[in-house]
Design a protein around this motif. Structure first.
Motif, PDB file in Angstrom:
ATOM      1  N   VAL A 138       0.793  -1.243   0.109  1.00 41.91           N
ATOM      2  CA  VAL A 138      -0.121   0.010   0.105  1.00 41.91           C
ATOM      3  C   VAL A 138       0.743   1.348   0.109  1.00 41.91           C
ATOM      4  O   VAL A 138       1.885   1.260   0.814  1.00 41.91           O
ATOM      5  CB  VAL A 138      -0.937   0.015   1.159  1.00 41.91           C
ATOM      6  CG1 VAL A 138      -1.666   1.434   1.256  1.00 41.91           C
ATOM      7  CG2 VAL A 138      -2.002  -0.849   1.060  1.00 41.91           C
ATOM      8  N   VAL A 139       0.592   2.464  -1.004  1.00 43.90           N
ATOM      9  CA  VAL A 139       1.428   3.632  -0.961  1.00 43.90           C
ATOM     10  C   VAL A 139       0.221   4.463  -0.630  1.00 43.90           C
ATOM     11  O   VAL A 139      -0.642   4.774  -1.671  1.00 43.90           O
ATOM     12  CB  VAL A 139       2.073   3.631  -2.115  1.00 43.90           C
ATOM     13  CG1 VAL A 139       2.995   5.007  -2.100  1.00 43.90           C
ATOM     14  CG2 VAL A 139       3.047   2.438  -2.449  1.00 43.90           C
ATOM     15  N   THR A 140       0.232   5.230   0.294  1.00 45.79           N
ATOM     16  CA  THR A 140      -0.764   6.346   0.600  1.00 45.79           C
ATOM     17  C   THR A 140      -0.214   7.765   0.019  1.00 45.79           C
ATOM     18  O   THR A 140       1.067   7.777  -0.396  1.00 45.79           O
ATOM     19  CB  THR A 140      -0.667   6.689   2.022  1.00 45.79           C
ATOM     20  OG1 THR A 140       0.335   7.325   2.685  1.00 45.79           O
ATOM     21  CG2 THR A 140      -1.286   5.526   2.794  1.00 45.79           C
ATOM     22  N   GLY A 141      -1.120   8.463  -0.605  1.00 42.21           N
ATOM     23  CA  GLY A 141      -0.845   9.965  -1.516  1.00 42.21           C
ATOM     24  C   GLY A 141      -0.047   9.407  -2.732  1.00 42.21           C
ATOM     25  O   GLY A 141       1.038   9.884  -2.888  1.00 42.21           O
ATOM     26  N   ALA A 142      -0.512   8.238  -3.432  1.00 42.92           N
ATOM     27  CA  ALA A 142       0.442   7.693  -4.453  1.00 42.92           C
ATOM     28  C   ALA A 142      -0.155   8.211  -5.849  1.00 42.92           C
ATOM     29  O   ALA A 142       0.322   7.629  -6.785  1.00 42.92           O
ATOM     30  CB  ALA A 142       0.316   6.366  -4.576  1.00 42.92           C
ATOM     31  N   LEU A 150       6.299  11.691  -5.080  1.00 41.51           N
ATOM     32  CA  LEU A 150       7.000  10.708  -4.749  1.00 41.51           C
ATOM     33  C   LEU A 150       6.290   9.417  -4.663  1.00 41.51           C
ATOM     34  O   LEU A 150       6.704   8.227  -4.698  1.00 41.51           O
ATOM     35  CB  LEU A 150       7.901  11.218  -3.334  1.00 41.51           C
ATOM     36  CG  LEU A 150       8.699  12.237  -3.327  1.00 41.51           C
ATOM     37  CD1 LEU A 150       9.524  12.289  -1.886  1.00 41.51           C
ATOM     38  CD2 LEU A 150       9.901  12.270  -4.407  1.00 41.51           C
ATOM     39  N   GLY A 151       4.984   9.621  -3.932  1.00 45.31           N
ATOM     40  CA  GLY A 151       4.183   8.583  -4.053  1.00 45.31           C
ATOM     41  C   GLY A 151       4.032   7.619  -5.158  1.00 45.31           C
ATOM     42  O   GLY A 151       3.718   6.462  -5.400  1.00 45.31           O
ATOM     43  N   LEU A 152       3.485   8.445  -6.052  1.00 42.00           N
ATOM     44  CA  LEU A 152       3.502   7.700  -7.515  1.00 42.00           C
ATOM     45  C   LEU A 152       4.557   7.254  -8.045  1.00 42.00           C
ATOM     46  O   LEU A 152       4.526   6.077  -8.726  1.00 42.00           O
ATOM     47  CB  LEU A 152       2.818   8.895  -8.567  1.00 42.00           C
ATOM     48  CG  LEU A 152       2.638   8.626  -9.791  1.00 42.00           C
ATOM     49  CD1 LEU A 152       1.477   7.623 -10.080  1.00 42.00           C
ATOM     50  CD2 LEU A 152       2.152   9.660 -10.849  1.00 42.00           C
ATOM     51  N   LEU A 159      -3.041   1.973  -4.143  1.00 39.90           N
ATOM     52  CA  LEU A 159      -2.974   3.122  -4.222  1.00 39.90           C
ATOM     53  C   LEU A 159      -3.888   3.728  -3.158  1.00 39.90           C
ATOM     54  O   LEU A 159      -5.010   3.640  -3.711  1.00 39.90           O
ATOM     55  CB  LEU A 159      -2.877   4.076  -5.443  1.00 39.90           C
ATOM     56  CG  LEU A 159      -1.720   3.712  -6.241  1.00 39.90           C
ATOM     57  CD1 LEU A 159      -1.922   2.344  -7.225  1.00 39.90           C
ATOM     58  CD2 LEU A 159      -1.546   4.864  -7.187  1.00 39.90           C
ATOM     59  N   GLY A 160      -3.556   4.286  -2.082  1.00 40.94           N
ATOM     60  CA  GLY A 160      -4.650   5.072  -1.079  1.00 40.94           C
ATOM     61  C   GLY A 160      -4.458   6.325  -1.449  1.00 40.94           C
ATOM     62  O   GLY A 160      -3.677   7.161  -1.139  1.00 40.94           O
ATOM     63  N   VAL A 161      -5.688   6.890  -2.118  1.00 36.68           N
ATOM     64  CA  VAL A 161      -5.706   8.391  -2.837  1.00 36.68           C
ATOM     65  C   VAL A 161      -6.936   9.291  -2.304  1.00 36.68           C
ATOM     66  O   VAL A 161      -7.971   8.488  -2.203  1.00 36.68           O
ATOM     67  CB  VAL A 161      -5.238   8.423  -3.858  1.00 36.68           C
ATOM     68  CG1 VAL A 161      -4.095   7.851  -4.350  1.00 36.68           C
ATOM     69  CG2 VAL A 161      -6.425   7.535  -4.756  1.00 36.68           C
ATOM     70  N   ASN A 188       3.602   4.788   4.171  1.00 38.42           N
ATOM     71  CA  ASN A 188       2.853   6.064   4.657  1.00 38.42           C
ATOM     72  C   ASN A 188       3.829   7.212   4.267  1.00 38.42           C
ATOM     73  O   ASN A 188       4.554   7.710   4.591  1.00 38.42           O
ATOM     74  CB  ASN A 188       2.794   6.097   6.312  1.00 38.42           C
ATOM     75  CG  ASN A 188       1.929   5.193   6.908  1.00 38.42           C
ATOM     76  OD1 ASN A 188       0.906   5.106   6.437  1.00 38.42           O
ATOM     77  ND2 ASN A 188       2.399   4.637   8.027  1.00 38.42           N
ATOM     78  N   ASN A 189       3.203   7.367   2.791  1.00 36.78           N
ATOM     79  CA  ASN A 189       3.954   8.498   2.025  1.00 36.78           C
ATOM     80  C   ASN A 189       3.174   9.874   2.048  1.00 36.78           C
ATOM     81  O   ASN A 189       3.662  11.048   2.066  1.00 36.78           O
ATOM     82  CB  ASN A 189       4.022   8.031   0.635  1.00 36.78           C
ATOM     83  CG  ASN A 189       4.418   9.160  -0.284  1.00 36.78           C
ATOM     84  OD1 ASN A 189       5.373   9.846  -0.310  1.00 36.78           O
ATOM     85  ND2 ASN A 189       3.170   9.636  -0.909  1.00 36.78           N
ATOM     86  N   ALA A 190       1.795   9.756   1.965  1.00 37.81           N
ATOM     87  CA  ALA A 190       0.881  10.927   2.061  1.00 37.81           C
ATOM     88  C   ALA A 190       1.313  11.890   2.918  1.00 37.81           C
ATOM     89  O   ALA A 190       1.546  11.806   4.141  1.00 37.81           O
ATOM     90  CB  ALA A 190      -0.550  10.565   2.262  1.00 37.81           C
ATOM     91  N   GLY A 191       1.430  13.362   2.590  1.00 39.57           N
ATOM     92  CA  GLY A 191       1.691  14.427   3.358  1.00 39.57           C
ATOM     93  C   GLY A 191       1.608  15.859   2.804  1.00 39.57           C
ATOM     94  O   GLY A 191       1.404  15.830   1.606  1.00 39.57           O
TER      95      GLY A 191
END
Ligand code: NAP
Length: 286
Positions: A18-22, A26-28, A43-45, A91-94
């Motif tokens: 799982v990649v948040t904010g993807a 950078l998440g993408l 992708l958690g978006v 946990n990337n979203a920010g």
């Protein structure tokens, strides 16, 4: 290690990430490269349509799901719908240096996006995680000052950069305490930190106080910035490793295991922060 590139990614066939904010930034790139290496990437978006368009045609398996990490109901819905093993949670979203705002739960938007939401998401998904949790922090955590009595900026005057730095210190301390708890439980799961250095994404586009806008020569391309996240997500690093660019100040270069700032290594503070954050989540649920 400093020469590590995406060509060095292991075969991730059969793994779920799982990649948040993807949906961008950078998440993408992280999602794209992990999928290219064979992982099924969820992708958690916030904007499902935009993220679907961003990964359309890319090689690999993508699953785009709604997730607003600043909305605790959305975090609970995302985690609650999960079934099966989850090898890696990134946990990337920010957000950075955003104006003061309250979330639907009445929480500070920046602190919740960067720390409180990912704290809840991680705890809710942890039972599914088989390999590791990657927390994307920042070298700016070194300037962070935490006020555990007012973690959520209720009684102090809000300052966008101070809130960012504090939230990224909170991320580092969350990883430290999470690893302690995992070790105490005899779990093989690792908690790992990733710092992208300074990468030329949209993160700081609105921020007048950030070096990205002032000192381009100090910066990484987004592709370089994502290498630390990709290395933290896949390399055999120790629990609570801090992965960041190998160059001076941890700002540029290939990924290396570095050392978090002093406050980020304070185990007693990390325990108190865990309790304070859990308290925020509980209070928001009432
Ligand atoms: N770039 C750097 O130099 C740098 C340095 C240190 C740390 N970092 C960290 O790296 C991470 C990624 O940043 P970036 O540089 O790629 O910035 P970015 O291009 O602005 O991307 C941020 C991503 O986070 C998502 N996001 C923001 N709020 C969200 C929410 N409430 N729920 C779900 N997703 C949300 C955004 O989604 P939307 O499209 O919906 O807005 C976007 O996909 C952040 O944690 C940042 O703090 C970056």
């Amino acid at each position: 290690m400093a020469k590590w590139t995406t060509d060095d990614l292991p075969d991730l066939t059969g793994r779920t990430v799982v990649v948040t904010g993807a949906g961008r930034g950078l998440g993408l790139i992280t999602a794209r490269e992990l999928a290219r290496a064979g992982a099924r990437v969820v992708l958690g978006v916030r904007d499902v349509g935009k993220a679907r368009a961003a990964v359309a045609g890319l090689p690999g398996t993508f699953d785009v799901r709604p997730l607003d990490v600043a909305d605790l109901a959305s975090v609970r819905a995302f985690a609650g719908s999960w079934s099966g093993p989850l090898d890696v949670l990134v946990n990337n979203a920010g957000v950075m240096d955003v104006p003061a705002a309250r979330t639907a739960d009445g929480l500070d938007r920046q602190t919740t996006t960067n720390h409180t939401g990912p704290f809840l998401l991680t705890n809710l998904l942890l039972g599914h995680v088989t390999d590791r949790v990657v927390h994307v922090t920042s070298q700016l955590h070194r300037r962070g000052e935490l006020d555990l009595g007012d973690l959520d900026w209720r009684t102090r005057a809000y300052h966008g950069m101070a809130a960012y730095q504090a939230s990224k210190l909170a991320v580092v301390l969350f990883s430290l305490e999470l690893q302690r708890r995992l070790d105490a439980a005899g779990s093989p799961v690792r908690s790992v930190l990733a710092s992208p250095g300074i990468a030329r994404t949209a993160l700081a586009a609105h921020s007048r106080s950030n070096v990205v806008n002032r000192f381009r020569f100090l910066t990484n391309s987004p592709e370089q910035g994502a290498l630390s996240v990709l290395y933290a997500a896949t390399a055999d690093v120790p629990g609570n490793a801090y992965v960041g660019p190998a160059g001076p100040g941890g700002l540029r270069g290939g990924p290396a295991v570095r050392r978090a700032g002093k406050a980020g290594l304070d185990a007693a503070l990390a325990r108190r922060l865990w309790d304070a954050t859990a308290g925020l989540v509980e209070a928001a649920a009432r």
